[in-house]
Scaffold this motif. Structure first.
Motif, PDB file in Angstrom:
ATOM      1  N   PRO A   1      -0.957  -8.607  11.898  1.00 46.94           N
ATOM      2  CA  PRO A   1      -0.897  -9.969  11.362  1.00 46.94           C
ATOM      3  C   PRO A   1      -1.693 -10.985  12.164  1.00 46.94           C
ATOM      4  CG  PRO A   1       1.201  -9.323  12.347  1.00 46.94           C
ATOM      5  CD  PRO A   1       0.358  -8.091  12.278  1.00 46.94           C
ATOM      6  N   ASP A   2      -1.872 -10.743  13.480  1.00 45.40           N
ATOM      7  CA  ASP A   2      -2.647 -11.673  14.291  1.00 45.40           C
ATOM      8  C   ASP A   2      -4.121 -11.666  13.899  1.00 45.40           C
ATOM      9  OD1 ASP A   2      -2.633  -9.004  15.266  1.00 45.40           O
ATOM     10  OD2 ASP A   2      -3.550  -9.685  17.143  1.00 45.40           O
ATOM     11  N   GLN A   3      -4.543 -10.595  13.181  1.00 44.33           N
ATOM     12  CA  GLN A   3      -5.912 -10.495  12.679  1.00 44.33           C
ATOM     13  C   GLN A   3      -5.987 -10.757  11.172  1.00 44.33           C
ATOM     14  OE1 GLN A   3      -7.766  -6.785  13.946  1.00 44.33           O
ATOM     15  NE2 GLN A   3      -6.584  -6.784  15.856  1.00 44.33           N
ATOM     16  N   ASP A   4      -4.882 -11.263  10.602  1.00 42.97           N
ATOM     17  CA  ASP A   4      -4.815 -11.530   9.159  1.00 42.97           C
ATOM     18  C   ASP A   4      -4.964 -10.225   8.367  1.00 42.97           C
ATOM     19  OD1 ASP A   4      -4.135 -13.635   7.577  1.00 42.97           O
ATOM     20  OD2 ASP A   4      -6.183 -14.269   7.120  1.00 42.97           O
ATOM     21  N   GLN A   5      -4.423  -9.155   8.926  1.00 47.99           N
ATOM     22  CA  GLN A   5      -4.463  -7.840   8.284  1.00 47.99           C
ATOM     23  C   GLN A   5      -3.031  -7.338   8.153  1.00 47.99           C
ATOM     24  OE1 GLN A   5      -7.250  -4.823   9.854  1.00 47.99           O
ATOM     25  NE2 GLN A   5      -5.511  -3.409   9.938  1.00 47.99           N
ATOM     26  N   TYR A   6      -2.633  -7.032   6.903  1.00 44.07           N
ATOM     27  CA  TYR A   6      -1.252  -6.660   6.642  1.00 44.07           C
ATOM     28  C   TYR A   6      -1.182  -5.218   6.150  1.00 44.07           C
ATOM     29  CZ  TYR A   6      -1.142 -11.641   7.090  1.00 44.07           C
ATOM     30  OH  TYR A   6      -1.321 -12.907   7.582  1.00 44.07           O
TER      31      TYR A   6
ATOM     32  N   ASP B   1      12.583  -3.638   3.367  1.00 48.01           N
ATOM     33  CA  ASP B   1      12.177  -3.446   4.763  1.00 48.01           C
ATOM     34  C   ASP B   1      10.658  -3.332   4.884  1.00 48.01           C
ATOM     35  OD1 ASP B   1      14.760  -3.524   5.624  1.00 48.01           O
ATOM     36  OD2 ASP B   1      14.981  -1.375   5.969  1.00 48.01           O
ATOM     37  N   LEU B   2      10.045  -2.574   3.978  1.00 50.18           N
ATOM     38  CA  LEU B   2       8.601  -2.350   4.035  1.00 50.18           C
ATOM     39  C   LEU B   2       7.828  -3.657   3.933  1.00 50.18           C
ATOM     40  CD1 LEU B   2       6.245  -0.275   4.038  1.00 50.18           C
ATOM     41  CD2 LEU B   2       6.435  -0.224   1.537  1.00 50.18           C
ATOM     42  N   LEU B   3       8.178  -4.478   2.939  1.00 49.69           N
ATOM     43  CA  LEU B   3       7.454  -5.737   2.771  1.00 49.69           C
ATOM     44  C   LEU B   3       7.822  -6.753   3.844  1.00 49.69           C
ATOM     45  CD1 LEU B   3       7.060  -6.737  -0.996  1.00 49.69           C
ATOM     46  CD2 LEU B   3       5.310  -6.129   0.667  1.00 49.69           C
ATOM     47  N   SER B   4       9.072  -6.736   4.280  1.00 48.27           N
ATOM     48  CA  SER B   4       9.492  -7.690   5.308  1.00 48.27           C
ATOM     49  C   SER B   4       8.795  -7.420   6.637  1.00 48.27           C
ATOM     50  CB  SER B   4      11.011  -7.623   5.496  1.00 48.27           C
ATOM     51  OG  SER B   4      11.688  -7.965   4.303  1.00 48.27           O
ATOM     52  N   LYS B   5       8.611  -6.144   6.952  1.00 48.13           N
ATOM     53  CA  LYS B   5       8.004  -5.781   8.233  1.00 48.13           C
ATOM     54  C   LYS B   5       6.478  -5.793   8.195  1.00 48.13           C
ATOM     55  CE  LYS B   5      11.780  -2.733   9.740  1.00 48.13           C
ATOM     56  NZ  LYS B   5      12.161  -1.309  10.010  1.00 48.13           N
ATOM     57  N   TYR B   6       5.906  -5.300   7.090  1.00 45.26           N
ATOM     58  CA  TYR B   6       4.466  -5.034   7.080  1.00 45.26           C
ATOM     59  C   TYR B   6       3.722  -5.721   5.938  1.00 45.26           C
ATOM     60  CZ  TYR B   6       6.548  -1.329   9.879  1.00 45.26           C
ATOM     61  OH  TYR B   6       7.294  -0.634  10.789  1.00 45.26           O
ATOM     62  N   GLY B   7       4.392  -6.606   5.204  1.00 46.02           N
ATOM     63  CA  GLY B   7       3.743  -7.315   4.117  1.00 46.02           C
ATOM     64  C   GLY B   7       3.176  -8.647   4.564  1.00 46.02           C
ATOM     65  N   PRO B   8       2.404  -9.295   3.698  1.00 48.67           N
ATOM     66  CA  PRO B   8       1.853 -10.612   4.025  1.00 48.67           C
ATOM     67  C   PRO B   8       2.917 -11.693   3.946  1.00 48.67           C
ATOM     68  CG  PRO B   8       1.321 -10.023   1.776  1.00 48.67           C
ATOM     69  CD  PRO B   8       2.019  -8.831   2.354  1.00 48.67           C
ATOM     70  N   PRO B   9       2.687 -12.831   4.558  1.00 49.93           N
ATOM     71  CA  PRO B   9       3.635 -13.935   4.423  1.00 49.93           C
ATOM     72  C   PRO B   9       3.766 -14.338   2.953  1.00 49.93           C
ATOM     73  CG  PRO B   9       2.012 -14.375   6.152  1.00 49.93           C
ATOM     74  CD  PRO B   9       1.534 -13.170   5.421  1.00 49.93           C
TER      75      PRO B   9
ATOM     76  N   PHE C   1       1.993   4.627   7.744  1.00 52.19           N
ATOM     77  CA  PHE C   1       0.630   4.095   7.791  1.00 52.19           C
ATOM     78  C   PHE C   1       0.657   2.576   7.953  1.00 52.19           C
ATOM     79  CE2 PHE C   1      -0.656   7.811   4.828  1.00 52.19           C
ATOM     80  CZ  PHE C   1      -0.819   8.654   5.918  1.00 52.19           C
ATOM     81  N   ALA C   2       1.550   1.923   7.185  1.00 54.95           N
ATOM     82  CA  ALA C   2       1.627   0.459   7.209  1.00 54.95           C
ATOM     83  C   ALA C   2       1.947  -0.043   8.614  1.00 54.95           C
ATOM     84  CB  ALA C   2       2.675  -0.032   6.217  1.00 54.95           C
ATOM     85  N   GLU C   3       2.842   0.651   9.294  1.00 54.99           N
ATOM     86  CA  GLU C   3       3.212   0.248  10.657  1.00 54.99           C
ATOM     87  C   GLU C   3       1.997   0.271  11.583  1.00 54.99           C
ATOM     88  OE1 GLU C   3       6.402   1.435  14.183  1.00 54.99           O
ATOM     89  OE2 GLU C   3       6.020   2.819  12.521  1.00 54.99           O
ATOM     90  N   LYS C   4       1.175   1.317  11.443  1.00 54.34           N
ATOM     91  CA  LYS C   4       0.017   1.459  12.325  1.00 54.34           C
ATOM     92  C   LYS C   4      -1.124   0.506  11.968  1.00 54.34           C
ATOM     93  CE  LYS C   4       1.092   6.299  13.301  1.00 54.34           C
ATOM     94  NZ  LYS C   4       0.692   7.714  13.113  1.00 54.34           N
TER      95      LYS C   4
END
Length: 435
Positions: free
Chosen positions: A172-177, A228-236, A165-168
């Protein structure tokens, strides 16, 4: 004339005596929203008890724990009321550092408090702290984003599904993580979440002989997945985010999903502080290979250190702040959905259940949590997201720092786990385990 002066003088002396008799309680608490509300509403307590003044020390979670641990261990006596959890209540109560919570007022109705919460704050049947609120962990997600992406959140998701779900949903370009999770180092911060992830993957902190198991396949899978989860799909800057930081991110619409404490339910659905209040869904914390230990059990509670010289006044405050009357006060002033959750059966009335869409998941999660059996494998300890031994505070904090370092890319996961295994083994041997 002389008589008037005499009467006036007597009045002044009486007033001065009353003022000098007033007691000031110093209360140490965490900067969570429920406690900020308690501080605000405590004006009612002071009006009802004019002989008691309240002095508040409000601290960030890690700082609070450090300050209280230092003060209680040295018997410093800086505080009259402590905000602590189940970990401290059991260990400090056993050492005699806390005043027993006995002889409570009849109208306190201790039987109304959930047995699991009472037991978690007790030692050999003696209660050492009164629960302010209790929590498990759960999944928060944006129903509107799921609908737009044609996704369906299962009632009991797996961590693998959460990653999909997180991948989809990660934009980030929309400030949505895609996923927000705790990354801030601390035994009660990132390690609370990380340990439940590890439990779900079948891991445990120690085997039956108190040997750490961070070099095992379960921890390797869990830690790799988390990083991996936070690195790929988490906020900065995820390594700096704890409960409050992620709550702020979710409420401003920046998190598609968030797994954290059930107590956040009332905040994410409060339109005065959440931009997505009407777009939040709730379900159980993710499981994976097992559901054992996948959701934690914790209570923030009020305790009185044995060093306090104002224990009667302190007990008056702690009973007030954890009473049914306080719950009624919150309902009247801030709405029934904001009543401190998880502690009393009476809270879960039809009115509360209707007003709090998160209540059913919270209640069921609390009932299912079993600190005596937190892993698919046998363990020698009690605790789901923590290990109830004195050494855990230092060990858990050190491990938390290493996990945070892995999140920032300072060390690969495999190297991090090797370091965690070595440091934890060293500290356990130094402490004399197995005992």
């Amino acid at each position: 004339m002389n008589l008037s002066r005499l009467l006036l003088g007597s009045t002044c002396i009486a007033l001065a005596g009353a003022a000098s008799a007033a007691q000031t309680l110093t209360i140490a608490t965490v900067n969570n929203a429920d406690m900020i509300r308690m501080q605000r509403l405590s004006q009612t307590f002071e009006q009802q008890n004019p002989e008691i003044d309240l002095n508040w020390v409000v601290l960030e979670e890690n700082v609070l724990r450090q300050r209280l641990t230092t003060d209680i261990a040295t018997q410093g006596g800086q505080f009259d009321v402590l905000t602590i959890g189940m970990y401290e209540a059991s260990l400090w109560g056993d050492k005699g550092w806390l005043a027993p919570m006995t002889d409570l007022p009849a109208d306190y109705d201790l039987d109304d408090v959930f047995p699991s919460v009472r037991e978690g704050l007790s030692v050999d049947g003696t209660l050492y702290a009164l629960p302010f609120y209790a929590e498990s962990s759960m999944t928060y997600y944006r129903t509107d984003l799921f609908e737009q992406a044609d996704l369906q959140m299962p009632e009991r998701p797996t961590w693998t599904q959460m990653a999909e779900f997180a991948e989809k949903l990660h934009k980030p370009d929309q400030d949505q993580y895609g996923m927000c999770l705790r990354g801030k180092a601390g035994w009660g911060e990132n390690m609370a979440l990380v340990t439940t992830v590890a439990n779900a993957f079948g891991a445990r902190w120690f085997d039956e002989q108190w040997q750490p198991e961070f070099n095992g396949p379960e921890w390797t899978r869990a830690a790799t997945f988390y990083v991996d989860l936070l690195s790929k799909y988490g906020p900065p800057g995820a390594s700096s985010n704890g409960f409050n930081e992620n709550l702020a991110l979710f409420n401003t619409g920046k998190c598609a999903m968030w797994v954290d404490a059930t107590v956040a339910g009332s905040f994410v659905t409060d339109a005065s502080q959440s931009k997505v209040a009407d777009k939040v869904g709730f379900t159980f914390a993710p499981q994976q290979d097992t559901d054992k230990g996948s959701a934690w059990l914790y209570s923030w509670a009020l305790a009185i250190p044995s060093t306090s010289k104002k224990q009667d006044a302190a007990k008056a405050f702690t009973t007030w702040a954890t009473s049914r009357d306080y719950a009624k006060l919150v309902a009247e002033t801030d709405g029934v959905a904001n009543v401190p959750p998880g502690t009393r059966e009476s809270t879960y009335s039809a009115e509360y259940m209707a007003a709090a869409p998160f209540a059913e998941i919270t209640l069921e999660s609390l009932k299912q949590a079993d600190p005596a059996s937190p892993s698919a494998k046998p363990v020698p300890y009690v605790g789901i997201q923590l290990v109830t031994i004195p050494e855990f505070q230092a060990i858990g904090t050190q491990v938390g720092k290493m996990f945070s370092a892995a999140l920032t890319g300072q060390m690969p996961v495999e190297q991090m786990l090797t370091a965690v295994q070595q440091s934890t083994t060293r500290e356990m041997k130094r402490a004399g385990y197995p005992k």
